[in-house]
Design a protein around this motif. Structure first.
Motif, PDB file in Angstrom:
ATOM      1  N   SER A 186      79.724 -43.814 132.428  1.00  0.00           N
ATOM      2  CA  SER A 186      79.735 -44.918 133.168  1.00  0.00           C
ATOM      3  C   SER A 186      79.690 -45.507 134.951  1.00  0.00           C
ATOM      4  O   SER A 186      78.690 -45.982 135.288  1.00  0.00           O
ATOM      5  CB  SER A 186      79.679 -46.478 132.001  1.00  0.00           C
ATOM      6  OG  SER A 186      81.308 -46.184 132.530  1.00  0.00           O
ATOM      7  N   SER A 213      75.447 -50.180 133.476  1.00  0.00           N
ATOM      8  CA  SER A 213      76.348 -49.466 133.750  1.00  0.00           C
ATOM      9  C   SER A 213      78.157 -49.552 134.153  1.00  0.00           C
ATOM     10  O   SER A 213      78.790 -49.169 133.227  1.00  0.00           O
ATOM     11  CB  SER A 213      76.764 -48.290 134.630  1.00  0.00           C
ATOM     12  OG  SER A 213      74.982 -47.532 134.684  1.00  0.00           O
ATOM     13  N   SER A 252      81.836 -50.343 132.084  1.00  0.00           N
ATOM     14  CA  SER A 252      82.800 -49.429 132.721  1.00  0.00           C
ATOM     15  C   SER A 252      84.047 -50.487 132.654  1.00  0.00           C
ATOM     16  O   SER A 252      85.205 -50.413 132.143  1.00  0.00           O
ATOM     17  CB  SER A 252      82.646 -49.239 133.951  1.00  0.00           C
ATOM     18  OG  SER A 252      82.520 -50.593 134.812  1.00  0.00           O
ATOM     19  N   CYS A 288      75.389 -44.162 126.970  1.00  0.00           N
ATOM     20  CA  CYS A 288      75.891 -43.556 128.196  1.00  0.00           C
ATOM     21  C   CYS A 288      74.474 -42.038 127.787  1.00  0.00           C
ATOM     22  O   CYS A 288      73.972 -42.324 128.700  1.00  0.00           O
ATOM     23  CB  CYS A 288      77.125 -42.393 127.562  1.00  0.00           C
ATOM     24  SG  CYS A 288      78.827 -42.810 127.997  1.00  0.00           S
TER      25      CYS A 288
END
Length: 371
Positions: free
Chosen positions: A169, A188, A192, A222
Motif C-alpha cells: 500500500s 493506499s 498503510s 491490495c
C-alpha cells in the motif's frame, strides 16, 4: 496532498485506539484463537484485529475522499463491507469454503461491474495486449479472488500479512500521489496507516491477530490498488512503464506465488486445495529456526528486492519479467529447503486444544485454519 495525510492520521488513530477495546471485548467474551498442533502460537489470542483495521480505513475514506468526484469508491467500500461481515462470521462462527468463496466473488463483482475496474490490457504478457471486455471481466475476477485468498493464507506468523500489505500500500500510495490520483492515494495510505497501528499490537509477541476479517480486507484493497496501478502506469507522468502487470505482480509476489505453490502441492497429493498444512514459505522458514520477526523481515526484503528488480528490468517485457520474478521466488524456496536448521524455536504444542479450551472455559474460535 493534505487529504492524504489526514486520511493516514485518521486511519492510524482510529485503528490504534480501537484495538485495546477489541482485545478487551474478546477477553470478556472469550473469543480466542486457541492453539493446536499446527498453529505457531502457544496461547489463546484474540483474532478480531481486522475490525479495527476496517473502521480505520473506512472512516478515513469517508472523511477524505470526495465521492462525487470518485464514484467508484462507494462501490469499493460496499465490497469492503461485504468482506468485513464475511470475515467476522468466519472468525466467530464457521462457514464452508464454498460459501466463503461466494461472498468473495460478490464483493469482487461489485468492484468490477459497478466500480468499473476491469483489466483489458495485459501489456504483451503471453503476446496479449487488448482483450475483449468479457475476457477482461473474467480475468479481473480471477485476479481479485486469487489476491484476496493469498493474503488470507499468508497470515501465518506475527506481523507478516500486515507488513506485506503495508509495504504494497505504501509503494502504490506513493505512485498514486506522485501522479495526482488522490482518491487512490488516500485509500493506499489509509490502509498503510491502519496496518501500522495494527502492527504495534501484532508484532511478536502478538496481543491480537487480524483474523480473516483483516486478511480478507487487506487482500481486497491490495487487489484494487494493484489492478488500478496496472491500468494507470502505462500513461502515468511519473514511472511510466509498459510492463505494469509485471511490476504490480512483483508487489504481491510472495503471497500470490506461495498460494499457487501450496495449492499445487495439495492437488498433486490428491488433497483439497483448502486442506491446511505447514508447506507455506513462512512455515519453511520457521522450521529452519527463524523467529517470527526474522521471517517477516526476510519476506519483506524479498518483496522489496522483487519490486526493485521489476522496475529496473521492465525493459525486458512483461512476459519475461513475470517469469524472471517467479524464478527468483521458486529459487528462494529451494534455497530455504536446502538450509540446515540452526536451532529449534518451537516447543511442541499440545495437540488436544479442544481439551485445553474446555478446561479453561474458552470456546474455540471457528475461523478458517490459516493454511
Amino acid at each position: 496532498m493534505f487529504d492524504v495525510l489526514i486520511g493516514l492520521v485518521i486511519a492510524f488513530a482510529t485503528t490504534y485506539f480501537c484495538l485495546p477495546r477489541v482485545i478487551y471485548i474478546a477477553d470478556k467474551k472469550k473469543l480466542f484463537d486457541v492453539p493446536d498442533n499446527r498453529k505457531v502460537h502457544k496461547a489463546p489470542i484474540a483474532s478480531l484485529g481486522g475490525v479495527a483495521i476496517f473502521f480505520g480505513v473506512t472512516l478515513a475514506c469517508i472523511y477524505c475522499i470526495p465521492f462525487s468526484q470518485a464514484v467508484a469508491f462507494q462501490y469499493y467500500l460496499t465490497a469492503a463491507l461485504i468482506i468485513f461481515f464475511l470475515g467476522m462470521q468466519d472468525d466467530i462462527l464457521t462457514i464452508a469454503p464454498g460459501k466463503k468463496m461466494l461472498g468473495q466473488m460478490l464483493a469482487a463483482l461489485i468492484v468490477i461491474y459497478k466500480g468499473g475496474l476491469v483489466l483489458t490490457n495485459l501489456q504483451g504478457f503471453a503476446g496479449i495486449y487488448n482483450m475483449p471486455l468479457v475476457a477482461g471481466f473474467a480475468l479481473t475476477l480471477l485476479i481479485m479472488i486469487a489476491v484476496i485468498n493469498a493474503f488470507n493464507l499468508i497470515d501465518g506468523v506475527d506481523g507478516l500479512a500486515g507488513t506485506l500489505g503495508g509495504a504494497t500500500s505504501i509503494l502504490l500510495g506513493y505512485f498514486f500521489l506522485k501522479n495526482g490520483h488522490y482518491p487512490y492515494a488516500i485509500l493506499s495510505f489509509a490502509l498503510s496507516g491502519s496496518l501500522l497501528a495494527f502492527l504495534s499490537f501484532n508484532l511478536q509477541p502478538a496481543r491480537i491477530f487480524m483474523g480473516d476479517t483483516g486478511s480478507l480486507l487487506v487482500g481486497l484493497i491490495c487487489s484494487v490498488l494493484v489492478l488500478k496501478f496496472i491500468q494507470l502506469a502505462p500513461q502515468s507522468k511519473v514511472f511510466q512503464t509498459d510492463a505494469s502487470p509485471a511490476v504490480g505482480f512483483s508487489m504481491i509476489m510472495i503471497p500470490l506465488l506461495d498460494t499457487i505453490r501450496v495449492f499445487s502441492i495439495r492437488l498433486w497429493n490428491r488433497q483439497s486445495p483448502f486442506c491446511p498444512d505447514k508447506n507455506h514459505i513462512h512455515h519453511l522458514l520457521l522450521a529452519k529456526g527463524f523467529s517470527h520477526a526474522r521471517v517477516t523481515s526476510i519476506l519483506l526484503i524479498s518483496t522489496l528486492c522483487s519490486v526493485a528488480a521489476a522496475c529496473l528490468l521492465s525493459f525486458i517485457g512483461t512476459t519475461m519479467l513475470i517469469f524472471f520474478i517467479s524464478g527468483l521466488y521458486f529459487g528462494f524456496v529451494k534455497m530455504i529447503c536446502l538450509l540446515t536448521p540452526v536451532r529449534k524455536t518451537q516447543k511442541r504444542i499440545r495437540s488436544h486444544s479442544s481439551n485445553y479450551a474446555t478446561e479453561n472455559n474458552i470456546p474455540l474460535l471457528a475461523s478458517q485454519a490459516k493454511s
